[in-house]
Design a protein around this motif. Structure first.
Motif, PDB file in Angstrom:
ATOM      1  N   TYR A   1       1.037  -1.332   0.070  1.00 44.99           N
ATOM      2  CA  TYR A   1      -0.028   0.303   0.397  1.00 44.99           C
ATOM      3  C   TYR A   1       0.857   1.038   0.235  1.00 44.99           C
ATOM      4  O   TYR A   1       0.262   2.125  -0.491  1.00 44.99           O
ATOM      5  N   ARG A   2       1.768   1.638   0.568  1.00 48.93           N
ATOM      6  CA  ARG A   2       3.287   2.686   1.044  1.00 48.93           C
ATOM      7  C   ARG A   2       3.398   2.900   0.014  1.00 48.93           C
ATOM      8  O   ARG A   2       3.844   4.057  -0.628  1.00 48.93           O
ATOM      9  N   GLU A   3       4.105   1.784  -0.837  1.00 51.87           N
ATOM     10  CA  GLU A   3       4.650   1.391  -2.419  1.00 51.87           C
ATOM     11  C   GLU A   3       3.674   2.280  -3.528  1.00 51.87           C
ATOM     12  O   GLU A   3       4.188   3.835  -4.444  1.00 51.87           O
ATOM     13  N   ALA A   4       2.635   2.047  -3.264  1.00 56.73           N
ATOM     14  CA  ALA A   4       1.244   2.781  -4.174  1.00 56.73           C
ATOM     15  C   ALA A   4       0.969   3.963  -4.300  1.00 56.73           C
ATOM     16  O   ALA A   4       0.708   4.718  -4.893  1.00 56.73           O
ATOM     17  N   TYR A   5       0.981   4.097  -2.577  1.00 60.49           N
ATOM     18  CA  TYR A   5       0.302   5.893  -1.993  1.00 60.49           C
ATOM     19  C   TYR A   5       1.397   6.231  -2.784  1.00 60.49           C
ATOM     20  O   TYR A   5       1.533   7.287  -3.080  1.00 60.49           O
ATOM     21  N   GLN A   6       3.034   5.988  -2.383  1.00 61.82           N
ATOM     22  CA  GLN A   6       3.983   6.717  -3.037  1.00 61.82           C
ATOM     23  C   GLN A   6       4.510   6.750  -4.592  1.00 61.82           C
ATOM     24  O   GLN A   6       4.056   8.514  -4.875  1.00 61.82           O
ATOM     25  N   HIS A   7       3.488   5.962  -5.285  1.00 62.26           N
ATOM     26  CA  HIS A   7       3.679   6.207  -6.950  1.00 62.26           C
ATOM     27  C   HIS A   7       2.811   7.111  -7.005  1.00 62.26           C
ATOM     28  O   HIS A   7       3.077   8.193  -7.398  1.00 62.26           O
ATOM     29  N   ARG A   8       1.424   7.033  -6.174  1.00 64.22           N
ATOM     30  CA  ARG A   8       0.532   7.792  -6.587  1.00 64.22           C
ATOM     31  C   ARG A   8       1.094   9.342  -6.532  1.00 64.22           C
ATOM     32  O   ARG A   8       0.469  10.164  -7.483  1.00 64.22           O
ATOM     33  N   MET A   9       1.342   9.560  -5.370  1.00 64.86           N
ATOM     34  CA  MET A   9       1.473  10.989  -4.726  1.00 64.86           C
ATOM     35  C   MET A   9       3.124  11.444  -6.365  1.00 64.86           C
ATOM     36  O   MET A   9       2.333  12.693  -6.179  1.00 64.86           O
ATOM     37  N   ALA A  10       3.284  10.355  -6.538  1.00 66.61           N
ATOM     38  CA  ALA A  10       4.346  11.268  -7.719  1.00 66.61           C
ATOM     39  C   ALA A  10       3.673  11.744  -8.918  1.00 66.61           C
ATOM     40  O   ALA A  10       3.672  12.514  -9.693  1.00 66.61           O
ATOM     41  N   GLN A  11       2.276  11.008  -8.941  1.00 62.64           N
ATOM     42  CA  GLN A  11       1.897  11.067 -10.271  1.00 62.64           C
ATOM     43  C   GLN A  11       0.631  12.529 -10.111  1.00 62.64           C
ATOM     44  O   GLN A  11       0.834  13.264 -10.531  1.00 62.64           O
ATOM     45  N   TRP A  12       0.946  12.206  -8.749  1.00 63.11           N
ATOM     46  CA  TRP A  12      -0.126  13.967  -8.487  1.00 63.11           C
ATOM     47  C   TRP A  12       0.717  15.081  -8.545  1.00 63.11           C
ATOM     48  O   TRP A  12       0.641  15.635  -8.408  1.00 63.11           O
ATOM     49  N   SER A  13       1.946  15.053  -8.005  1.00 63.92           N
ATOM     50  CA  SER A  13       2.748  16.193  -7.277  1.00 63.92           C
ATOM     51  C   SER A  13       2.362  16.149  -9.452  1.00 63.92           C
ATOM     52  O   SER A  13       3.308  17.973  -9.176  1.00 63.92           O
TER      53      SER A  13
END
Length: 189
Positions: free
Chosen positions: A93-105
């Motif tokens: 989950y945390r890896e997916a979160y980091q990836h999604r936050m990078a996309q949002w950024s």
């Protein structure tokens, strides 16, 4: 929820369920993998990765993301307990979160480059605030009693998250972007 109830909901025997899964932990891990895949597909299909991201695509993407959040709403409701109970699930989950936050950024940086977003606070904080609203919208609806039954969730309640996102973004939008957001809101209404 018991595995017997899961099997009953699927219309299969508990033995058949255990043929495919050793228990609820495996079911939850598979559902998380499915959810991550669905969000990745949503991001790619929505054109978010393209250089052509604009406020209209962002709004539509948030609405489609809201539909996915509804589909997987139990994760939002039970997330902390699920992550505490399963370190492997937590890592995924945390890896997916980091990836999604990078996309949002990256998307936010595109809006800054286009002159639509003029952050008055660190962009990471603004991105986190928008993420918090969109990720937790259905949990909010459940807490307030507006989504205690799936049939009570109307498209208008899903779309209402955009009003809250606008409240977060408005001080950071250029005047033209502010007007564009309002025009899109009127057109959708």
């Amino acid at each position: 929820m018991s595995t017997n109830r899961i099997a009953a909901e699927l219309g299969i025997s508990p033995g058949n369920l255990y043929y495919h899964y050793s228990g609820k932990r495996d079911i939850i891990r598979d559902l998380l993998a499915e959810m991550i895949d669905q969000y990745a597909l949503h991001w790619e299909q929505g054109g978010h990765a393209d250089q052509g991201l604009d406020l209209e695509h962002l709004r539509q993407g948030m609405l489609r993301g809201g539909e996915l959040a509804w589909r997987y709403r139990f994760f939002g409701r039970e997330l902390v307990a699920l992550l505490r109970a399963d370190s492997e699930l937590a890592a995924v989950y945390r890896e997916a979160y980091q990836h999604r936050m990078a996309q949002w950024s990256a998307a936010a940086e595109q809006l800054v480059a286009q002159g639509l977003l003029q952050p008055r606070s660190p962009l990471a904080d603004l991105t986190a605030a928008v993420w918090l609203v969109t990720e937790n919208w259905f949990t909010f609806l459940e807490i307030t009693g507006e989504a205690d039954r799936p049939e009570k969730v109307s498209p208008e309640k899903v779309a209402a998250q955009l009003d809250v996102v606008f409240a977060v973004l408005e001080p950071h939008l250029s005047p033209a972007a502010r007007q564009l957001w309002k025009d899109l809101d009127r057109n959708e209404a």
